[in-house]
Design a protein around this motif. Structure first.
Motif, PDB file in Angstrom:
ATOM      1  N   THR A 162       1.013  -1.261   0.010  1.00  0.00           N
ATOM      2  CA  THR A 162      -0.032  -0.056   0.063  1.00  0.00           C
ATOM      3  C   THR A 162       0.802   1.173   0.042  1.00  0.00           C
ATOM      4  OG1 THR A 162      -1.534  -1.079   1.296  1.00  0.00           O
ATOM      5  CG2 THR A 162      -1.810   1.244   1.169  1.00  0.00           C
ATOM      6  N   VAL A 163       0.784   2.063  -1.032  1.00  0.00           N
ATOM      7  CA  VAL A 163       1.655   3.197  -1.100  1.00  0.00           C
ATOM      8  C   VAL A 163       0.703   4.424  -0.624  1.00  0.00           C
ATOM      9  CG1 VAL A 163       2.712   4.839  -2.716  1.00  0.00           C
ATOM     10  CG2 VAL A 163       2.739   2.339  -3.050  1.00  0.00           C
ATOM     11  N   SER A 164       1.305   5.160   0.177  1.00  0.00           N
ATOM     12  CA  SER A 164       0.654   6.234   1.055  1.00  0.00           C
ATOM     13  C   SER A 164       0.336   7.479  -0.099  1.00  0.00           C
ATOM     14  CB  SER A 164       1.273   6.824   2.220  1.00  0.00           C
ATOM     15  OG  SER A 164       2.425   7.527   1.865  1.00  0.00           O
ATOM     16  N   ASP A 165      -0.218   8.375   0.291  1.00  0.00           N
ATOM     17  CA  ASP A 165      -0.367   9.738  -0.879  1.00  0.00           C
ATOM     18  C   ASP A 165       0.637  10.951  -0.370  1.00  0.00           C
ATOM     19  OD1 ASP A 165      -2.610   8.682  -1.973  1.00  0.00           O
ATOM     20  OD2 ASP A 165      -3.951   9.685  -0.404  1.00  0.00           O
ATOM     21  N   ASP A 166       1.550  10.251   0.699  1.00  0.00           N
ATOM     22  CA  ASP A 166       2.909  11.181   0.966  1.00  0.00           C
ATOM     23  C   ASP A 166       3.817  10.901  -0.047  1.00  0.00           C
ATOM     24  OD1 ASP A 166       5.023  11.408   3.732  1.00  0.00           O
ATOM     25  OD2 ASP A 166       4.429  13.052   2.220  1.00  0.00           O
ATOM     26  N   PHE A 167       3.879  11.675  -0.993  1.00  0.00           N
ATOM     27  CA  PHE A 167       4.920  12.060  -2.166  1.00  0.00           C
ATOM     28  C   PHE A 167       6.066  13.084  -1.666  1.00  0.00           C
ATOM     29  CE2 PHE A 167       1.671   9.998  -4.485  1.00  0.00           C
ATOM     30  CZ  PHE A 167       2.242   9.166  -5.008  1.00  0.00           C
ATOM     31  N   ASP A 168       6.919  12.474  -1.066  1.00  0.00           N
ATOM     32  CA  ASP A 168       8.008  13.356  -0.446  1.00  0.00           C
ATOM     33  C   ASP A 168       9.451  12.981  -0.873  1.00  0.00           C
ATOM     34  OD1 ASP A 168      10.004  13.530   2.334  1.00  0.00           O
ATOM     35  OD2 ASP A 168       8.798  15.592   1.913  1.00  0.00           O
ATOM     36  N   ARG A 169      10.472  13.716  -1.581  1.00  0.00           N
ATOM     37  CA  ARG A 169      11.485  13.112  -2.011  1.00  0.00           C
ATOM     38  C   ARG A 169      12.446  12.558  -0.841  1.00  0.00           C
ATOM     39  NH1 ARG A 169      12.613  17.746  -6.297  1.00  0.00           N
ATOM     40  NH2 ARG A 169      11.939  19.059  -4.785  1.00  0.00           N
ATOM     41  N   ALA A 170      12.569  13.314   0.158  1.00  0.00           N
ATOM     42  CA  ALA A 170      13.351  12.713   1.522  1.00  0.00           C
ATOM     43  C   ALA A 170      12.751  11.428   1.964  1.00  0.00           C
ATOM     44  CB  ALA A 170      13.166  14.029   2.536  1.00  0.00           C
ATOM     45  N   ALA A 171      11.398  11.351   2.165  1.00  0.00           N
ATOM     46  CA  ALA A 171      10.936  10.206   2.573  1.00  0.00           C
ATOM     47  C   ALA A 171      11.150   8.854   1.610  1.00  0.00           C
ATOM     48  CB  ALA A 171       9.467  10.195   2.854  1.00  0.00           C
ATOM     49  N   THR A 172      11.266   9.302   0.543  1.00  0.00           N
ATOM     50  CA  THR A 172      11.358   8.135  -0.375  1.00  0.00           C
ATOM     51  C   THR A 172      12.811   7.660  -0.521  1.00  0.00           C
ATOM     52  OG1 THR A 172       9.779   9.185  -2.159  1.00  0.00           O
ATOM     53  CG2 THR A 172      11.512   7.621  -3.027  1.00  0.00           C
ATOM     54  N   ILE A 173      13.776   8.472  -0.341  1.00  0.00           N
ATOM     55  CA  ILE A 173      15.084   8.319  -0.076  1.00  0.00           C
ATOM     56  C   ILE A 173      15.274   7.440   1.378  1.00  0.00           C
ATOM     57  CG2 ILE A 173      17.608   9.110   0.055  1.00  0.00           C
ATOM     58  CD1 ILE A 173      16.614   9.161  -2.594  1.00  0.00           C
ATOM     59  N   ASP A 174      14.563   7.826   2.131  1.00  0.00           N
ATOM     60  CA  ASP A 174      14.710   7.076   3.420  1.00  0.00           C
ATOM     61  C   ASP A 174      14.063   5.698   3.476  1.00  0.00           C
ATOM     62  OD1 ASP A 174      15.414   7.307   6.253  1.00  0.00           O
ATOM     63  OD2 ASP A 174      13.042   7.141   6.606  1.00  0.00           O
ATOM     64  N   LEU A 175      12.974   5.589   2.449  1.00  0.00           N
ATOM     65  CA  LEU A 175      12.547   4.192   2.371  1.00  0.00           C
ATOM     66  C   LEU A 175      13.403   3.405   1.798  1.00  0.00           C
ATOM     67  CD1 LEU A 175      10.085   2.259   2.197  1.00  0.00           C
ATOM     68  CD2 LEU A 175       9.358   3.188  -0.143  1.00  0.00           C
TER      69      LEU A 175
END
Length: 253
Positions: free
Chosen positions: A16-29
């Motif tokens: 499940t992909v959240s609606d939080d499209f954030d570049r820093a959060a993506t790298i952290d993932l």
């Protein structure tokens, strides 16, 4: 001029992909994900790549159910169903250096670098592109991305000198999509790379790259190349063409 930038089984719930499209959060993932998950093409296809985002300029190339990710974050110009399997294949390779020739918005580059770092530690990463870096790569360089960027056409001597400056573990060719241009980039890189990847190897809109890939497959044993060309069934039923994008990798060592 040259611009050098320093810079166990997965369950359905995590798809499940959240609606939080954030570049820093993506790298952290990518940095925090379990390595077994990162080796899983399904996890990459349904979790990581949607968070990276897809190219909004070619939204019509994507099936309707994934168009919601177009224009988000780093905007990779890729089919998740293909890129996921390509990355999983790379996870078993020792890759300490990566060169991307032709970078577009930078989504594929950022994802590949961060992904490879999880399996190999820090890598020597570089881009050659005829255009200066855009906002996504600027953000990446300002937020922990460590890479070099050369503004050049691959016909220029400074591009060839950069390619020939070392032995690259992986080179991705995704620049000039004519047969002549793609073949020229391949000849430039083939003596200086262990692995060479090509994008758009079955794309009916870029027959030049497909022709180069066909030429290589005709002379290489099947053990020396891999291709990731799966298509979304719903897309092939509705699109004006039946095949798009596709990634191919050849081994030169």
């Amino acid at each position: 001029m040259d611009k050098l930038i320093s810079t166990g089984e997965t369950n359905r719930a995590i798809f499940t992909v959240s609606d939080d499209f954030d570049r820093a959060a993506t790298i952290d993932l990518i940095k925090r994900a379990d390595l077994d998950d990162l080796r899983n093409p399904l996890f990459l296809e349904h979790v990581v790549i949607p968070k990276i985002g897809l190219d909004r300029f070619i939204a019509e190339h994507y099936p309707e159910n994934i168009r919601q990710y177009c224009g988000k974050n780093f905007m990779a110009c890729q089919m998740p169903i293909q890129l996921s399997k390509y990355l999983a294949y790379l996870s078993s390779k020792k890759i300490n250096s990566y060169l991307e020739i032709g970078v577009a918005m930078g989504g594929t580059f950022v994802l590949t670098v961060e992904y490879l770092k999880r399996f190999n530690g820090e890598i020597d990463a570089m881009v050659i592109d005829m255009n200066p870096p855009g906002e996504h790569l600027d953000w990446y360089s300002e937020n922990g991305g460590n890479f070099r960027y050369l503004v050049a056409n691959t016909t220029e001597p400074k591009a060839a000198n950069t390619v020939m400056s070392r032995k690259w573990d992986l080179v991705l060719i995704d620049a000039d999509h004519t047969e002549e241009g793609c073949w020229r980039d391949y000849l430039m890189a083939k003596e200086f790379a262990r692995l060479i990847a090509f994008h758009d190897v079955v794309n009916e809109l870029t027959p030049g790259v497909a022709a180069v890939w066909k030429r290589l497959k005709e002379v290489l044993p099947t053990s020396r190349y891999r291709e990731f060309i799966e298509q979304y069934p719903d897309f092939t039923k509705t699109a004006e063409f039946s095949k798009t994008m596709g990634l191919g990798v050849i081994s030169l060592s």
